[in-house]
Design an enzyme around this catalytic site. Sequence first.
Site, PDB file in Angstrom:
ATOM      1  N   LYS A 183      -0.056 -15.124   7.725  1.00 16.19           N
ATOM      2  CA  LYS A 183      -0.041 -14.363   6.349  1.00 16.19           C
ATOM      3  C   LYS A 183      -0.972 -13.994   5.775  1.00 16.19           C
ATOM      4  CE  LYS A 183       1.524 -13.090   2.483  1.00 16.19           C
ATOM      5  NZ  LYS A 183       2.620 -12.045   2.101  1.00 16.19           N
ATOM      6  N   CYS A 232      -1.262  -9.313  -3.579  1.00 15.50           N
ATOM      7  CA  CYS A 232      -1.498  -9.965  -2.140  1.00 15.50           C
ATOM      8  C   CYS A 232      -2.904  -9.388  -1.453  1.00 15.50           C
ATOM      9  CB  CYS A 232      -0.391  -9.414  -1.367  1.00 15.50           C
ATOM     10  SG  CYS A 232       1.089  -9.571  -2.338  1.00 15.50           S
TER      11      CYS A 232
HETATM   12  N1  SAJ Z   1      -3.912   1.351  -0.371  1.00 14.80           N
HETATM   13  C1  SAJ Z   1      -5.223   2.172  -0.196  1.00 14.80           C
HETATM   14  N2  SAJ Z   1      -5.160   2.833   0.961  1.00 14.80           N
HETATM   15  C2  SAJ Z   1      -4.123   2.557   2.113  1.00 14.80           C
HETATM   16  C3  SAJ Z   1      -3.306   1.766   1.721  1.00 14.80           C
HETATM   17  C4  SAJ Z   1      -3.247   0.869   0.741  1.00 14.80           C
HETATM   18  O1  SAJ Z   1      -5.852   2.169  -1.102  1.00 14.80           O
HETATM   19  O2  SAJ Z   1      -4.320   3.246   2.927  1.00 14.80           O
HETATM   20  C5  SAJ Z   1      -4.143   0.360  -1.723  1.00 14.80           C
HETATM   21  C6  SAJ Z   1      -2.767   0.677  -2.351  1.00 14.80           C
HETATM   22  O3  SAJ Z   1      -2.831   1.844  -3.303  1.00 14.80           O
HETATM   23  C7  SAJ Z   1      -2.439  -0.646  -3.205  1.00 14.80           C
HETATM   24  C8  SAJ Z   1      -2.945  -1.815  -2.222  1.00 14.80           C
HETATM   25  O4  SAJ Z   1      -3.850  -1.036  -1.464  1.00 14.80           O
HETATM   26  O5  SAJ Z   1      -3.360  -0.678  -4.456  1.00 14.80           O
HETATM   27  C9  SAJ Z   1      -1.985  -2.501  -1.563  1.00 14.80           C
HETATM   28  O6  SAJ Z   1      -0.961  -1.581  -1.318  1.00 14.80           O
HETATM   29  P1  SAJ Z   1       0.142  -1.918   0.036  1.00 14.80           P
HETATM   30  O7  SAJ Z   1       1.134  -1.155   0.021  1.00 14.80           O
HETATM   31  O8  SAJ Z   1      -0.811  -1.880   1.425  1.00 14.80           O
HETATM   32  O9  SAJ Z   1       0.438  -3.329   0.313  1.00 14.80           O
HETATM   33  P2  SAJ Z   1       1.207  -4.550  -1.009  1.00 14.80           P
HETATM   34  O10 SAJ Z   1       0.328  -5.478  -1.782  1.00 14.80           O
HETATM   35  O11 SAJ Z   1       2.290  -3.634  -1.955  1.00 14.80           O
HETATM   36  O12 SAJ Z   1       2.153  -5.427   0.128  1.00 14.80           O
HETATM   37  C10 SAJ Z   1       1.331  -6.163   0.963  1.00 14.80           C
HETATM   38  C11 SAJ Z   1       1.837  -5.848   2.285  1.00 14.80           C
HETATM   39  N3  SAJ Z   1       1.254  -6.388   3.511  1.00 14.80           N
HETATM   40  C12 SAJ Z   1       0.578  -5.660   4.450  1.00 14.80           C
HETATM   41  O13 SAJ Z   1       0.942  -4.263   4.513  1.00 14.80           O
HETATM   42  C13 SAJ Z   1      -0.169  -6.467   5.468  1.00 14.80           C
HETATM   43  C14 SAJ Z   1       3.149  -6.529   2.469  1.00 14.80           C
HETATM   44  O14 SAJ Z   1       3.780  -6.584   3.660  1.00 14.80           O
HETATM   45  C15 SAJ Z   1       3.265  -7.881   2.108  1.00 14.80           C
HETATM   46  O15 SAJ Z   1       4.331  -8.752   1.959  1.00 14.80           O
HETATM   47  C16 SAJ Z   1       2.400  -8.208   0.740  1.00 14.80           C
HETATM   48  O16 SAJ Z   1       1.184  -7.416   0.687  1.00 14.80           O
HETATM   49  C17 SAJ Z   1       2.343  -9.732   0.291  1.00 14.80           C
HETATM   50  O17 SAJ Z   1       3.371 -10.057  -0.583  1.00 14.80           O
HETATM   51  O18 SAJ Z   1       1.341 -10.376   0.614  1.00 14.80           O
END
Ligand code: SAJ
Length: 434
Positions: free
Chosen positions: A215, A269
């Site tokens: 995780k 996360c």
């Molecule tokens: N972000 C970027 N650039 C990208 C992708 C994301 O700047 O290319 C930013 C987003 O804007 C945001 C942050 O990163 O601020 C996180 O967004 P996200 O959509 O990547 O992830 P979370 O935090 O909503 O959810 C994550 C997920 N983990 C992964 O994709 C590995 C989710 O599957 C997990 O369940 C969750 O964390 C968790 O509970 O840990």
Amino acid sequence: MKSENKPDVCVVGLGYIGLPTAAIIARAGCKVLGVDISQAVVDTINRGEIHIEEVDLDGLVQGVVARGLLSAATQVAPADVFVIAVPTPFDKQHAPDISYVLAAGAAVAPVLKPGDIVILESTSPVGTTEQLRDLIHEARPDLKCPGHTHATPDISIAYCPERVLPGKILEELTNNDRSIGGITPRCARKALAFYKRFVRGTCVTTDARSAEMTKLVENAYRDVNIAFANELSMVADHMGLDVWEVIRLANRHPRVNILTPGPGVGGHCIAVDPWFIVHGAPQQTPLIRTARGVNDGKIHHVIATAQKLIAAHPDARVACLGLAFKANIDDFRESPARLVAATLARRFGERIQVVEPYADGLPREFEGTGATQIDVDTALEECDILIVLVDHDIFRVVPLAERATKLVYDTRGIWPDQPKAVEGEAQQNLRLAS
Ligand code: SAJ
């Protein structure tokens, strides 16, 4: 066990993961008691209502409460399966705090009986499930605990992290694959049989420590890759290059897939979990630690760049587009966009307008700054500078004709067609900033 052989389930912690999990288990026909320390949360759920925002969760909770399958209480009660989904925050030194997990374990221990299964879902540092097991072993020496007995244990203990995306929780809780880590292989087998009742994705069994690390690794992987994109965006600003163009071209290589730069990494996360690995192995994690620094540093780069742009145009009215931590959700926790907009509001006061279709008002930190919330139409009519902080669809679809004359600082790259003349001017300001 009940007559249809469906276990009674107790879910401890009714937050963003615990409540949807409890509702989905109830939908599968198990009788579920949700436990939360907040009386207000318990009362809300018992009315068939919800206290968090998540797509389709309201209807699901209303249905399972009405059918008598889900109820809530502040105290743990006997059940066959216990699912712990409480927060694991970290302190100022980034040390993980597992006190809520241990408190949940202490609450569950007195009601355990032979045959029960205890599953930890909270994101946890490696070794937490074993600590939970040791706590239960001390509290209940009458029960044979896995790893503490050569005989067949009386109870099973496992770690099974959730891995769902806010905004798609119900869908992903059902369809995503799951890693199920047992304290022993038998524990994993018992937990697997439980998850098979409501998970359609593949459930893979392993040991508890590997599942805990998996995780953390998933989110650290994403953090490191986003940091690469964010670092590139700062390099591009410095060199006067268009980072979106460079990434678009580089990603045509069959083995390159650079992620999208943004104003920093938000949510609860990806910006948190990597620290659990760094804390567990500080000497071995220069890359993971640096990635955290790059992503946090990007927020300050965006603030500095926006400040220079705004200061260079003293008569311009400014719209910050978005406060959420990512696109198309109403989740503002740990949001870089929110930090950027609030910092600009404190410095520039009433020159700053905020557009956030997912918020009913501005958060507390905007009080007294003079900044106001407006809608996207007003921003396009009245504002001269647009700072794109969130890639909500409602911003993405604004046609070129409505923003062609604006000075745009697009931290998400949603408007690649912004005309060169204006982009050049903005770009010049951005270059001045770096
Ligand atoms: N972000 C970027 N650039 C990208 C992708 C994301 O700047 O290319 C930013 C987003 O804007 C945001 C942050 O990163 O601020 C996180 O967004 P996200 O959509 O990547 O992830 P979370 O935090 O909503 O959810 C994550 C997920 N983990 C992964 O994709 C590995 C989710 O599957 C997990 O369940 C969750 O964390 C968790 O509970 O840990």
